[in-house]
Design a protein around this motif. Sequence first.
Motif, mmCIF file in Angstrom:
data_model
loop_
_atom_site.group_PDB
_atom_site.id
_atom_site.type_symbol
_atom_site.label_atom_id
_atom_site.label_comp_id
_atom_site.label_asym_id
_atom_site.label_seq_id
_atom_site.Cartn_x
_atom_site.Cartn_y
_atom_site.Cartn_z
ATOM 1 N N CYS A 40 0.821 -1.205 0.000
ATOM 2 C CA CYS A 40 0.000 0.000 0.000
ATOM 3 C C CYS A 40 0.858 1.260 0.000
ATOM 4 C CB CYS A 40 -0.919 -0.014 1.221
ATOM 5 S SG CYS A 40 -1.820 1.528 1.516
ATOM 6 N N ASP A 63 -6.251 2.166 -1.174
ATOM 7 C CA ASP A 63 -7.188 1.985 -0.066
ATOM 8 C C ASP A 63 -7.625 0.535 0.072
ATOM 9 O OD1 ASP A 63 -7.104 4.708 0.497
ATOM 10 O OD2 ASP A 63 -8.664 5.147 -0.958
ATOM 11 N N ILE A 121 -12.871 10.391 2.187
ATOM 12 C CA ILE A 121 -11.541 10.355 2.791
ATOM 13 C C ILE A 121 -11.511 11.117 4.108
ATOM 14 C CG2 ILE A 121 -9.158 11.135 2.449
ATOM 15 C CD1 ILE A 121 -9.590 10.643 -0.549
ATOM 16 N N TYR A 125 -10.010 8.025 6.513
ATOM 17 C CA TYR A 125 -8.608 7.905 6.873
ATOM 18 C C TYR A 125 -8.348 8.029 8.373
ATOM 19 C CZ TYR A 125 -7.074 7.798 1.997
ATOM 20 O OH TYR A 125 -6.843 7.443 0.689
ATOM 21 N N THR A 399 -5.843 11.673 -1.351
ATOM 22 C CA THR A 399 -5.382 10.287 -1.280
ATOM 23 C C THR A 399 -3.876 10.181 -1.118
ATOM 24 O OG1 THR A 399 -5.321 10.259 -3.698
ATOM 25 C CG2 THR A 399 -7.304 9.427 -2.651
ATOM 26 N N LEU A 403 -3.509 9.552 3.600
ATOM 27 C CA LEU A 403 -3.296 8.295 4.312
ATOM 28 C C LEU A 403 -1.983 8.302 5.094
ATOM 29 C CD1 LEU A 403 -4.349 5.510 4.994
ATOM 30 C CD2 LEU A 403 -3.250 4.639 2.921
#
Length: 460
Positions: A40, A63, A121, A125, A399, A403
Motif C-alpha cells: 500500500c 485503499d 476520505i 482515513y 489520497t 493516508l
Amino acid sequence: MTPGDTEQLFWLASAGVCAAGVLLLVTGVRGAVWFLWAACLVPLFLLGRSYAAVGVAPLYLMDSLAALALLASTGTWAPRAFSEERLRGFRWVALLLAAVTVPAVWRGVAAEYPDPLKGVILGLYPVVGWLAATWLLTRTDRDFVRLRWVLYVPALGVLVQMVCHMPMTSAASGLYLAIAGAFGVRMRHLGDSRPLVATLLGLALLTAIDSKRGPLLAVLAAMVATSLAVRAGGARLGRWPVLTWSVVVLGLVAAVCFSTPQDRGADMPVVGGLISRLEAGAQDSDSEAANNVGLRYAMWRAALKEADREPLLGAGAGRPIDVTGEGYQLHDPRSGPHNSFVGYIYYLGWPAGIGLVLLVAATLRRTWRARRHPVAAAWFGVTVGVCLTAFTNVALEATFIGLPSWLALACAYALVGVPRQQKTGTGRALAVGGHRLPVHRRSAAATGRPLPSAAVPAWS
C-alpha cells in the motif's frame, strides 16, 4: 496506453489484489499484514500521486490494500479497538469525523458538487489510522528494526519520478521526505547517518526539480524539530551530529553562492529555481509567487465565511471555492482551500475542525513530553512536518498525502507520550524514558507463532 487499456489494467490489478488478499486471509501466511501495508505505502512513496490515483473514485487500489491489511489483522486489533487507553482521544476524534462526514458527502452528492464522493476520505482515513495504530501497539521492536529500509524509499521515489518523467506533487514528496528525515535525524544521533544523507539528497533533488518553498520548509522543520527534541531530552550525540552536518551543508551552499555571478543566481544548482521564483515575485507584483500567501489568506477567509452559514455541518463535501485576489486566479476550484484545518471546518463544520486542531495539539504535546523516549523525538518531528504540510496544502483530505498523514498522526499519538502508569492484563510495567509504560502479553493464537512471555509494545 489508451484510457480503455488503463481501466482494464485497473480491474485486472484489483482482481489480483482481491484474490491475493483472500488467499492470504484463508491461509494465514506469516507476514501477510506487513506485506499488504508495504504494497500500500511503498509504491505510494515511489510513484506518488500516479499510484494513489489508480482506481475509480472513491475506490482506489491503495485503499483496498489498506483495507485488506486491516482485515488480515482483525483478530489482533478488534478486541482492543475500543479499550486501548493510549488511543482514547484519537478514537473519539476519528469517530466524530466519520460521523459528520456521512451527511457532508450526502449533501455534496445532492448538490452535485465536483467529486463529492472523494470527501469520504475526510472520515475514512482517521478511522484507518486509529485501527492501524491499535494493531501497531501489539508489535515488538524487532518488527520495526527490519523496516529501516523504508526510510530510503522517499528519496528513491523523487529520483524515480524524475527519471521516468512522472507528474510530481512536491507537497506529497515533501511530506514523505519529512517523515524519513525525522527518523533519519534520530538515527544520526544513534550513530547511523545513511538515512539522513539519503533524505538530504532527495530533498536537494526535489528542490532542484520543483522549486517550491512549502515542501522544503516542511522537511527542514521536521528535521530541526526532531533535533531540538533530542537535545531537550538530554540524549548523547554520536560523532558528526546533526549540527555538524548542517554546517557542512550550509558551507557548501555558501561556497556555491559566492562562486556564482550575482546576476545569474537562477543558474545556481539546487536553489536556482527558488531564486528564480523569488525574483519573479519581486519583479511582477501580480504573479502567483508574489501573492501566494495573500491569496491563500483570501481563500481561507472565504472558506471560513461560508462555513459560518452552516457551523455544525459545514458546506458539504466537494463544495468548490472560487477566489480571485490581486487579479490572479490562484487555484483549481476543485482542489479545496489549501489548508487542511480550514478544509475540515469548511466541509464538515466547526466541531470537526476544532476536534482536528485539538488532536494535533495533543499529539505534539504527548510526543514532546515523552522526548526522552528513544523515538519520541522522531515522532514529534514527523507531527511538525505533517502540520506544516497541512497548513498550506490538502494534506489530510487527499489520497496521496492523507493516508500517510493520518497514519503518522495515529502512530505518534499512540506509540509515545503516555505519562502515567497503566495496568494491563499482565499487571507489569516497563520504565522507559522516565515514564512507566505497560508491558503487553500476546498469545500465540493471535499471531500464529510462539512468543516470549512478555512483549514490549513497539516504540511505546
